[in-house]
Write a protein that holds these residues in place. Structure first.
Motif, PDB file in Angstrom:
ATOM      1  N   TRP A   1       9.007  12.658 -52.544  1.00  0.00           N
ATOM      2  CA  TRP A   1       9.694  12.445 -51.267  1.00  0.00           C
ATOM      3  C   TRP A   1      11.152  12.901 -51.380  1.00  0.00           C
ATOM      4  O   TRP A   1      11.714  13.510 -50.480  1.00  0.00           O
ATOM      5  CB  TRP A   1       9.653  10.964 -50.872  1.00  0.00           C
ATOM      6  CG  TRP A   1      10.440  10.688 -49.632  1.00  0.00           C
ATOM      7  CD1 TRP A   1      10.020  10.873 -48.348  1.00  0.00           C
ATOM      8  CD2 TRP A   1      11.796  10.248 -49.549  1.00  0.00           C
ATOM      9  NE1 TRP A   1      11.034  10.560 -47.480  1.00  0.00           N
ATOM     10  CE2 TRP A   1      12.130  10.174 -48.187  1.00  0.00           C
ATOM     11  CE3 TRP A   1      12.764   9.904 -50.504  1.00  0.00           C
ATOM     12  CZ2 TRP A   1      13.386   9.767 -47.735  1.00  0.00           C
ATOM     13  CZ3 TRP A   1      14.014   9.504 -50.068  1.00  0.00           C
ATOM     14  CH2 TRP A   1      14.319   9.441 -48.684  1.00  0.00           C
TER      15      TRP A   1
ATOM     16  N   ASN B   1       1.767  19.741 -55.124  1.00  0.00           N
ATOM     17  CA  ASN B   1       0.666  19.486 -54.194  1.00  0.00           C
ATOM     18  C   ASN B   1      -0.698  20.092 -54.546  1.00  0.00           C
ATOM     19  O   ASN B   1      -1.689  19.371 -54.604  1.00  0.00           O
ATOM     20  CB  ASN B   1       1.081  19.885 -52.783  1.00  0.00           C
ATOM     21  CG  ASN B   1       0.981  18.710 -51.850  1.00  0.00           C
ATOM     22  OD1 ASN B   1       0.098  17.866 -52.020  1.00  0.00           O
ATOM     23  ND2 ASN B   1       1.889  18.621 -50.901  1.00  0.00           N
TER      24      ASN B   1
ATOM     25  N   THR C   1      -4.342  18.156 -55.517  1.00  0.00           N
ATOM     26  CA  THR C   1      -5.611  18.342 -54.815  1.00  0.00           C
ATOM     27  C   THR C   1      -6.737  18.620 -55.806  1.00  0.00           C
ATOM     28  O   THR C   1      -7.824  18.042 -55.714  1.00  0.00           O
ATOM     29  CB  THR C   1      -5.491  19.504 -53.817  1.00  0.00           C
ATOM     30  OG1 THR C   1      -4.259  19.365 -53.120  1.00  0.00           O
ATOM     31  CG2 THR C   1      -6.641  19.508 -52.837  1.00  0.00           C
TER      32      THR C   1
ATOM     33  N   ILE D   1      -1.084  10.449 -53.925  1.00  0.00           N
ATOM     34  CA  ILE D   1      -1.453  11.077 -52.655  1.00  0.00           C
ATOM     35  C   ILE D   1      -1.214  10.116 -51.482  1.00  0.00           C
ATOM     36  O   ILE D   1      -0.557  10.469 -50.495  1.00  0.00           O
ATOM     37  CB  ILE D   1      -2.921  11.556 -52.687  1.00  0.00           C
ATOM     38  CG1 ILE D   1      -3.038  12.735 -53.663  1.00  0.00           C
ATOM     39  CG2 ILE D   1      -3.401  11.959 -51.304  1.00  0.00           C
ATOM     40  CD1 ILE D   1      -4.434  13.232 -53.887  1.00  0.00           C
ATOM     41  N   ASN D   2      -1.706   8.880 -51.612  1.00  0.00           N
ATOM     42  CA  ASN D   2      -1.533   7.922 -50.520  1.00  0.00           C
ATOM     43  C   ASN D   2      -0.072   7.570 -50.283  1.00  0.00           C
ATOM     44  O   ASN D   2       0.378   7.511 -49.144  1.00  0.00           O
ATOM     45  CB  ASN D   2      -2.321   6.643 -50.801  1.00  0.00           C
ATOM     46  CG  ASN D   2      -3.803   6.840 -50.600  1.00  0.00           C
ATOM     47  OD1 ASN D   2      -4.215   7.756 -49.898  1.00  0.00           O
ATOM     48  ND2 ASN D   2      -4.605   6.012 -51.228  1.00  0.00           N
TER      49      ASN D   2
ATOM     50  N   TYR E   1       2.684   9.236 -51.131  1.00  0.00           N
ATOM     51  CA  TYR E   1       3.480  10.352 -50.619  1.00  0.00           C
ATOM     52  C   TYR E   1       3.203  10.578 -49.134  1.00  0.00           C
ATOM     53  O   TYR E   1       4.123  10.821 -48.346  1.00  0.00           O
ATOM     54  CB  TYR E   1       3.201  11.633 -51.410  1.00  0.00           C
ATOM     55  CG  TYR E   1       3.986  12.820 -50.903  1.00  0.00           C
ATOM     56  CD1 TYR E   1       5.373  12.826 -50.968  1.00  0.00           C
ATOM     57  CD2 TYR E   1       3.350  13.911 -50.310  1.00  0.00           C
ATOM     58  CE1 TYR E   1       6.114  13.881 -50.481  1.00  0.00           C
ATOM     59  CE2 TYR E   1       4.077  14.977 -49.821  1.00  0.00           C
ATOM     60  CZ  TYR E   1       5.451  14.957 -49.903  1.00  0.00           C
ATOM     61  OH  TYR E   1       6.178  16.000 -49.407  1.00  0.00           O
ATOM     62  N   HIS E   2       1.939  10.445 -48.774  1.00  0.00           N
ATOM     63  CA  HIS E   2       1.596  10.590 -47.360  1.00  0.00           C
ATOM     64  C   HIS E   2       2.336   9.547 -46.523  1.00  0.00           C
ATOM     65  O   HIS E   2       2.931   9.863 -45.489  1.00  0.00           O
ATOM     66  CB  HIS E   2       0.088  10.468 -47.163  1.00  0.00           C
ATOM     67  CG  HIS E   2      -0.324  10.560 -45.726  1.00  0.00           C
ATOM     68  ND1 HIS E   2      -0.356  11.748 -45.056  1.00  0.00           N
ATOM     69  CD2 HIS E   2      -0.666   9.595 -44.835  1.00  0.00           C
ATOM     70  CE1 HIS E   2      -0.713  11.513 -43.800  1.00  0.00           C
ATOM     71  NE2 HIS E   2      -0.911  10.222 -43.646  1.00  0.00           N
TER      72      HIS E   2
ATOM     73  N   SER F   1       6.155  10.244 -46.358  1.00  0.00           N
ATOM     74  CA  SER F   1       6.616  11.386 -45.566  1.00  0.00           C
ATOM     75  C   SER F   1       6.227  11.265 -44.098  1.00  0.00           C
ATOM     76  O   SER F   1       6.583  12.130 -43.307  1.00  0.00           O
ATOM     77  CB  SER F   1       6.130  12.698 -46.175  1.00  0.00           C
ATOM     78  OG  SER F   1       4.776  12.616 -46.492  1.00  0.00           O
ATOM     79  N   SER F   2       5.489  10.201 -43.728  1.00  0.00           N
ATOM     80  CA  SER F   2       5.194  10.097 -42.298  1.00  0.00           C
ATOM     81  C   SER F   2       6.023   9.013 -41.598  1.00  0.00           C
ATOM     82  O   SER F   2       5.636   8.510 -40.557  1.00  0.00           O
ATOM     83  CB  SER F   2       3.696   9.915 -42.051  1.00  0.00           C
ATOM     84  OG  SER F   2       3.138   9.015 -42.946  1.00  0.00           O
TER      85      SER F   2
ATOM     86  N   THR G   1       1.191   0.292 -46.591  1.00  0.00           N
ATOM     87  CA  THR G   1       0.613   1.354 -47.419  1.00  0.00           C
ATOM     88  C   THR G   1       0.578   0.903 -48.871  1.00  0.00           C
ATOM     89  O   THR G   1      -0.431   1.087 -49.563  1.00  0.00           O
ATOM     90  CB  THR G   1       1.474   2.633 -47.335  1.00  0.00           C
ATOM     91  OG1 THR G   1       1.771   2.887 -45.977  1.00  0.00           O
ATOM     92  CG2 THR G   1       0.780   3.813 -47.955  1.00  0.00           C
TER      93      THR G   1
END
Ligand SMILES: Nc1ncnc2c1ncn2[C@@H]1O[C@H](COP(=O)(O)OP(=O)(O)O)[C@@H](O)[C@H]1O
Ligand SMILES: [Mg+2]
Lengths: 262, 249
Positions: A97, A107, A111, A150-151, A153-154, A157-158, A189
């Motif tokens: 972030w 990234n 994945t 992954i969770n 960072y999502h 960033s949202s 989260t």
């Protein structure tokens, strides 16, 4: 409170209670049917075991003095990898972030690693880290860290652009935005991550124990299947269920306490 | 009158991979002390961009901005409800002071006074989800005022409210601003809101924002916005500004 509202509350509570009662009944019904079926030889207890045999086994392990050792080892490994996995995952997500360049670079690797079945790395791990607790914990870490990153960072960033703008209008530093906005916005989260990580760590630990260990519930299951003692296998699985319920329950309790402040 | 703010040929271009967007072009104007300026213009013309540049969130591409005071403090009240749901009314109101490291016994006391003065005393320990839309906007305004800004920027601050609440909140905010004697720049796409609150209305062209017209609103400052709306000059201004905007579209 009006009569009508009292009635409403009562109705909701009654519904909640009947759901719980049904859930418990299903569990008991299952156990009773299992016991009866084995008692009347409808199923082969050599393959399916039975509740009474499982209890006998637990008592045997207890008298043997190994019961708590197995439970303790698995719990210990799970807790270590749970904390390490969550901390390392959140740390890496925070770094991502903080620095967009790093995030973009990492990234695609994430994945790929996420879709890779971690068991496949088991044999290499054993060679590198040895057939000991280290490789079990590393295995569990691999499983929980990636999904945590992954969770988290999502979530990080949202966060609403407008709120970031608000902080910037107060000339907030990036660190202030992180601590006063990003983290509190993501409390839910983070608790979801904790809950997921309980199961992820447990899965990883059991997988590791199946591969290498001499102790623990995973070992119990593995050993039981090797000597074709299905009682032992069932005992291991049931102890495992109980363990995961207890750990999950602890997290939910902490969440309830904590969320009150938010 | 010494000018508190002077903008000279301000321009702003956004660069994206899709291309260059010219949001503001040669925008010049000056604001005196305790003036109330409204900026109206079609949506997407660059109004928010101007405010973002003024308070330092965005960098300008060209032009000059002069402030008539050293170490000027600017308070920015954003479009949407930006109260933080996990903080109480008081903690939300103190947020700016806390971030800027100016949270002292005195500033805290002053903020509590503001909260009480503006009718939220009973709600000081409530959380935003327990307040009505109008009350939330009032808390957001108090949060902006708590840092004691020299210039107050309002970006469509009431657009998320329904019409009735909007008129009430306009009255509230107008009184608060007049009482606190703040120089204010308010962005809106509501012509009526602009005329009823401001003493100067700047009409912008469509993107890139350029000044199309400037109106000095000569309505009685001591009247509330809702009562100014009933004035016959109000309709005259309304018609002129509406025509300015209409030609643009
Ligand atoms: N960060 C940004 N990057 C690229 N384009 C932007 C950015 N912010 C705004 N724009 C563009 O600049 C123009 C003006 O935007 P804005 O100032 O928000 O308009 P308004 O507030 O008048 O509706 C719009 O076309 C918008 O798409
Ligand atoms: Mg805007």
């Amino acid at each position: 409170m009006s009569e009508e509202h009292k009635l409403y509350i009562k109705k909701v509570k009654r519904k909640k209670r009947s759901i719980l009662i049904t859930q418990i009944s299903i569990l008991f019904l299952f156990i009773i049917l299992w016991e009866l079926a084995s008692h009347f030889k409808l199923i082969n207890t050599f393959l399916t075991s039975s509740p009474s045999l499982v209890i006998k086994n637990i008592i045997f392990l207890y008298n043997d003095g190994t019961l708590f050792n197995h439970i303790f080892i698995t719990t210990y490994e799970t807790i270590i990898s749970f904390f390490l996995g969550t901390l390392i995952g959140l740390l890496i997500a925070s770094i991502m972030w903080w620095n967009d360049f790093i995030a973009k670079v990492i990234n695609p690797y994430l994945t790929v690693l996420n879709s890779l079945p971690k068991v496949a790395l088991g044999p290499i791990l054993i060679i590198w880290a040895g057939a000991n607790m280290n490789s079990i914990i590393i295995m569990a870490l691999l499983i929980s860290v990636i999904i945590t990153i992954i969770n988290a960072y999502h979530g990080f960033s949202s966060v609403d652009e407008n709120r970031i703008k608000l902080f910037k209008s107060f000339k907030a530093t990036k660190w202030q935005i992180f601590t006063h906005l990003i983290i509190p916005s993501n409390i839910n989260t983070i608790f979801n991550i904790l809950k997921i990580n309980v199961s992820m760590s447990l899965i990883g630990v059991i997988m590791g124990e199946l591969l290498v260990s001499k102790e623990g519930l995973g070992y119990l299951i593995m050993y039981g299947s090797q000597v074709f003692n299905l009682n032992l296998v069932m005992t291991g699985i049931i102890l495992l269920c109980l363990l995961s319920i207890i750990i999950y329950y602890i997290i939910v309790r902490i969440e309830k306490k904590f969320i009150k402040f938010f | 009158m010494k000018e508190l703010l002077k903008i000279n040929k301000l321009s702003k271009k956004y660069h994206t991979m899709k291309g260059e967007i010219e949001a503001v072009k040669d925008f010049s104007f000056a604001a005196g002390n305790s003036s109330f300026i409204a900026i109206v213009g079609p949506s997407g013309c660059g109004k928010s961009t101007i405010l973002s540049i003024l308070c330092g969130i965005e960098k300008k591409s060209g032009g000059k901005i002069y402030f008539g005071k050293k170490d000027i403090t600017i308070g920015y009240m954003l479009q949407n409800d930006t109260l933080l749901p996990w903080l109480s009314v008081l903690d939300n109101a103190l947020l700016g002071l806390k971030i800027q490291g100016n949270l002292t016994k005195e500033t805290k006391k002053r903020t509590i006074e503001l909260i009480k003065t503006y009718g939220l005393g009973d709600f000081i320990h409530c959380y935003p989800n327990e307040l009505s839309g109008g009350m939330r906007q009032r808390v957001a305004l108090i949060r902006t005022l708590a840092i004691d800004p020299d210039i107050l920027l309002l970006d469509e601050a009431f657009s998320s409210l329904d019409y009735q609440t909007r008129l009430e909140v306009s009255n509230d905010v107008y009184q608060i601003i007049k009482k606190e004697n703040k120089t204010t720049i308010m962005v809106t796409h509501d012509i009526g809101e602009a005329i009823s609150m401001a003493d100067t209305v700047i009409v912008l062209s469509k993107r890139p924002a350029q000044i199309k017209n400037v109106y000095n609103i000569e309505l009685n400052e001591d009247e509330l916005p809702s009562s100014k709306r009933t004035h016959k000059d109000f309709n005259r201004y309304y018609k002129m500004i509406w025509e300015d905007l209409d030609i643009n579209v």
